[in-house]
Design an enzyme around this catalytic site. Structure first.
Site, PDB file in Angstrom:
ATOM      1  N   ASN A  46       0.875  -1.181   0.000  1.00  0.00           N
ATOM      2  CA  ASN A  46       0.000   0.000   0.000  1.00  0.00           C
ATOM      3  C   ASN A  46       0.906   1.222   0.000  1.00  0.00           C
ATOM      4  OD1 ASN A  46      -2.161  -1.676   0.309  1.00  0.00           O
ATOM      5  ND2 ASN A  46      -2.723  -0.991   2.366  1.00  0.00           N
ATOM      6  N   GLY A  47       0.534   2.249  -0.756  1.00  0.00           N
ATOM      7  CA  GLY A  47       1.351   3.470  -0.792  1.00  0.00           C
ATOM      8  C   GLY A  47       1.915   3.681  -2.183  1.00  0.00           C
ATOM      9  N   LYS A 102     -12.337   4.276   0.771  1.00  0.00           N
ATOM     10  CA  LYS A 102     -12.712   4.798   2.084  1.00  0.00           C
ATOM     11  C   LYS A 102     -11.677   5.779   2.603  1.00  0.00           C
ATOM     12  CE  LYS A 102     -15.006   5.251   5.865  1.00  0.00           C
ATOM     13  NZ  LYS A 102     -16.043   6.312   5.752  1.00  0.00           N
TER      14      LYS A 102
HETATM   15  O1  M6R Z   1     -10.777   9.850   6.437  1.00  0.00           O
HETATM   16  P1  M6R Z   1     -11.037  11.302   6.125  1.00  0.00           P
HETATM   17  O2  M6R Z   1     -12.141  11.872   6.934  1.00  0.00           O
HETATM   18  O3  M6R Z   1      -9.811  12.138   6.165  1.00  0.00           O
HETATM   19  O4  M6R Z   1     -11.529  11.290   4.613  1.00  0.00           O
HETATM   20  C1  M6R Z   1     -11.732  12.490   3.914  1.00  0.00           C
HETATM   21  C2  M6R Z   1     -12.558  12.259   2.684  1.00  0.00           C
HETATM   22  O5  M6R Z   1     -11.890  11.418   1.794  1.00  0.00           O
HETATM   23  C3  M6R Z   1     -13.924  11.640   3.026  1.00  0.00           C
HETATM   24  O6  M6R Z   1     -14.624  12.432   3.933  1.00  0.00           O
HETATM   25  C4  M6R Z   1     -14.782  11.463   1.764  1.00  0.00           C
HETATM   26  O7  M6R Z   1     -15.117  12.697   1.217  1.00  0.00           O
HETATM   27  C5  M6R Z   1     -16.018  10.637   2.092  1.00  0.00           C
HETATM   28  N1  M6R Z   1     -16.050   9.448   1.293  1.00  0.00           N
HETATM   29  C6  M6R Z   1     -17.279  11.329   1.821  1.00  0.00           C
HETATM   30  O8  M6R Z   1     -18.379  10.557   2.165  1.00  0.00           O
END
Ligand code: M6R
Length: 621
Positions: free
Chosen positions: A109-110, A616
């Site tokens: 990953n990365g 995610k």
């Molecule tokens: O894990 P994080 O809160 O940093 O993620 C930020 C965004 O990638 C995240 O909120 C994304 O916009 C969601 N899938 C929206 O539902």
């Protein structure tokens, strides 16, 4: 994003690996692969052979392939779900990747940033590449450096290779020549080792570990762990010994299972009242007009002196941050800004003395948010984290912070984390406000309102059937608007993001007043426009904006305050929410928007928890 699971023990690795991989499916991916080492007897003794199987698409496709070929033997193995970055979605590009000499297999990953230079070097040494990935370069490099005759075993080869690499990685490596060894390492991308009885399960996310053991340790950057069935040895890439701390995983299996719900997103929407009670537990003291935040109390003096607060994040987290900005100015009277971490990071921001940067993130691993945080720290800001995942990279790199405590969020569309982020930012702004100018009465009033929010959310959830019916009315529409003002302008942005990311319907969110400066041209007969029109200081203004849309044929869906009969004159459909103080309202007005997005996606037949192209946790910039 990509997911990693690896195993060494006495059980058949394939089953454990696939079970773990399925738990990581929610992170988003486009191909999957597995490798095991199986031993067979030959006249010269035990011989191990490496078997690799890959498939494009879902883990189910990989399972079908494995079944067709009779499965993989062996009790050492690794597997991966890939979210394409370098090279298209093909079996060649899927992980595990192998070297071309020693039967080394690697999942990663990365991103290896200097992969092009390394590839040129390796090609000059005669290595032939089969994929377009940066990961294959790392597998080949480990193979190039592997030299047992010179005392460079798999662990040493991994250490040496990682000393040559720039970028981010969580990797697991196995090798035919050392069939009882698993080597894993991390820099910038999470990896945990679950410690069982004579067995170890390694994963990029603890949800793939908890069904086997609750004892685990999280690797720090530059850690390399050599694991055998007998135990493990941890060092740095420079071979300096490290003692990891084995901890109890604070993850309940029930929290990561669907139970009676159809999707994780639905489960997480409905568990918001409970999640929020957890966020507030022990932190609200109405009687003494006090917010208790142990995670930041050591920095009270810096907080009181704050002259500027910069809130950063991406996506949903940025929407919560934008509400946070309104809260800090309104309740704590500190000049505040919100900004995409990705922009903040590269625009040479000015950080004056007594600036505080707040990184908002569910995962605590978002690459842009992490990079923005590091930039702010380098420039002398005090850094705070508003994070859900305990022990995540951002939570460890911030000076202090407040965890959301909403439990694991599996659905790709963020719901309970958003409400948790807004709740924590509200607590923080009251905490700070109280230390500055807020009267104890005002504080008590706000805390009383805040404590009631979980029950108010519950009341909105009771309207689920109605919300589904309203959504169904507009399900054929391809363009939607979401409009709000003040505290509920970011809520409108969040409503639009939710709808587009899982139902693939085009949606725009904006301040209601901005519409007439251009977007009003989009309005056509029957176009759905969702207005957040709760009772608040700008209610009358919102009504005027509603009329502007109606006059052009738009259909109004209003999110309004319980008891507001007047709004029915202007809206085709009204979704009621209970009356709460304006500054707390986004936590209730967002609920109908989450449910609308959920129902729209289901009605359109989409895979709600695995929306196309999305991951995610976005761990690449
Ligand atoms: O894990 P994080 O809160 O940093 O993620 C930020 C965004 O990638 C995240 O909120 C994304 O916009 C969601 N899938 C929206 O539902």
């Amino acid at each position: 994003m990509c997911g990693i699971v690896a195993y060494i023990g006495s059980k058949k690795a394939q089953e454990l690996l696939l079970e773990g991989l399925k738990r990581l499916e929610y992170r988003g991916y486009d191909s999957a692969g597995i490798a095991t080492l199986s031993k067979s007897n030959s006249t010269t003794g035990d011989v191990a052979s490496l078997k690799v199987v890959k498939a494009v698409g879902r883990v189910a496709n990989l399972e079908d392939k494995l079944e067709d070929m009779g499965g993989l033997n062996g009790s050492v193995g690794l597997c991966h779900t890939r979210w394409a970055t370098h090279g298209g979605v093909t079996e060649f590009n899927a992980h595990p990747h192998t070297d071309d000499r020693f039967g080394i297999a690697l999942v990663h990953n990365g991103i290896i940033e200097n992969y092009a230079a390394l590839k040129t070097y390796l090609e000059s040494k005669g290595h032939v590449f089969k994929s377009q990935t940066d990961t294959e370069v790392l597998a080949m490099l480990i193979g190039e450096l592997y030299s047992p005759a010179e005392g460079i075993d798999l662990e040493a080869a991994v250490q040496a290779a990682l000393r040559e690499v720039t970028g981010a990685y969580a990797i697991c490596v196995i090798c035919e020549k050392e069939p009882d060894v698993l080597v894993v390492a991390r820099k910038g991308s999470p990896l945990s080792v679950g410690v069982g009885n004579g067995e170890f399960i390694v994963a990029s996310d603890p949800s793939a570990i908890v069904s086997h053991t609750s004892q685990a340790f999280h690797l720090d950057d530059y850690n390399v762990v050599k694991i055998t069935r007998q135990g493990f040895k941890t060092s740095t890439i420079h071979n300096v010994a490290v003692t990891p701390k084995v901890v109890q995983l604070e993850l309940d299996l029930e929290e990561i299972e669907l139970g009676t719900f159809s999707h994780f997103m639905q489960k997480e929407i409905f568990e918001q009242p409970k999640a929020l009670k957890n966020t507030f537990r022990g932190r609200i003291n109405v009687q003494d007009s006090k917010v208790v935040l142990g995670g930041v109390s050591n920095f009270d003096r810096d907080l009181v002196k704050a002259r500027r607060i910069i809130l950063t994040g991406q996506g949903t987290a940025l929407h919560a941050a934008r509400i946070g900005r309104y809260l800090f100015e309104d309740l704590a009277k500190v000049t505040s800004h919100d900004e995409y971490a990705s922009e903040f990071r590269y625009r040479n921001p000015i950080i004056e003395e007594n600036s505080i940067v707040i990184a908002v993130s569910q995962s605590g691993e978002t690459a842009d948010t992490l990079a923005g945080l590091r930039e702010a720290k380098d420039r002398g800001a005090l850094s705070l984290g508003v994070i859900n995942v305990v022990g995540s990279t951002i939570s460890r790199e911030t000076d202090a912070g407040v965890y959301l405590r909403v439990g694991p969020e599996i659905g790709v569309a963020s719901t309970k984390a958003f409400v948790g982020q807004v709740a924590v930012l509200t607590l923080l702004s009251i905490y700070l406000g109280r230390k500055r100018f807020m009267s104890s009465e005002h504080c008590r009033e706000l805390l009383t309102g805040l404590e009631q929010i979980p029950d108010k959310i519950q009341q909105v959830l009771e309207y689920d059937d109605l919300i589904k019916k309203v959504t169904a009315k507009y399900i054929e529409k391809e363009n939607w608007l979401f409009l709000g003002r003040g505290y509920n302008y970011p809520t409108a942005l969040e409503g639009a993001l939710k709808l587009k990311e899982i139902s693939y319907i085009h949606a725009e969110g904006m301040p209601a007043a901005e519409m007439k400066h251009g977007p009003i041209a989009l309005i056509t007969e029957g176009m759905p426009a969702v207005f957040i029109a709760n009772k608040g200081p700008q209610y009358e203004k919102v009504i005027s904006n509603i009329q502007e849309v109606r006059a052009r044929g738009g259909h109004i869906i209003a999110v309004a305050t319980e008891g507001d009969e007047h709004i029915k004159r202007y809206a085709e459909d009204v979704l009621y929410v209970p009356d709460v103080p304006e500054c707390l309202s986004p936590m209730v007005t967002v609920i109908p928007l989450q449910l609308m997005a959920y129902h729209a996606a289901v009605l359109r037949g989409h895979d709600v928890d695995k929306p196309r192209n999305l991951a995610k946790s976005v761990t690449v910039e």
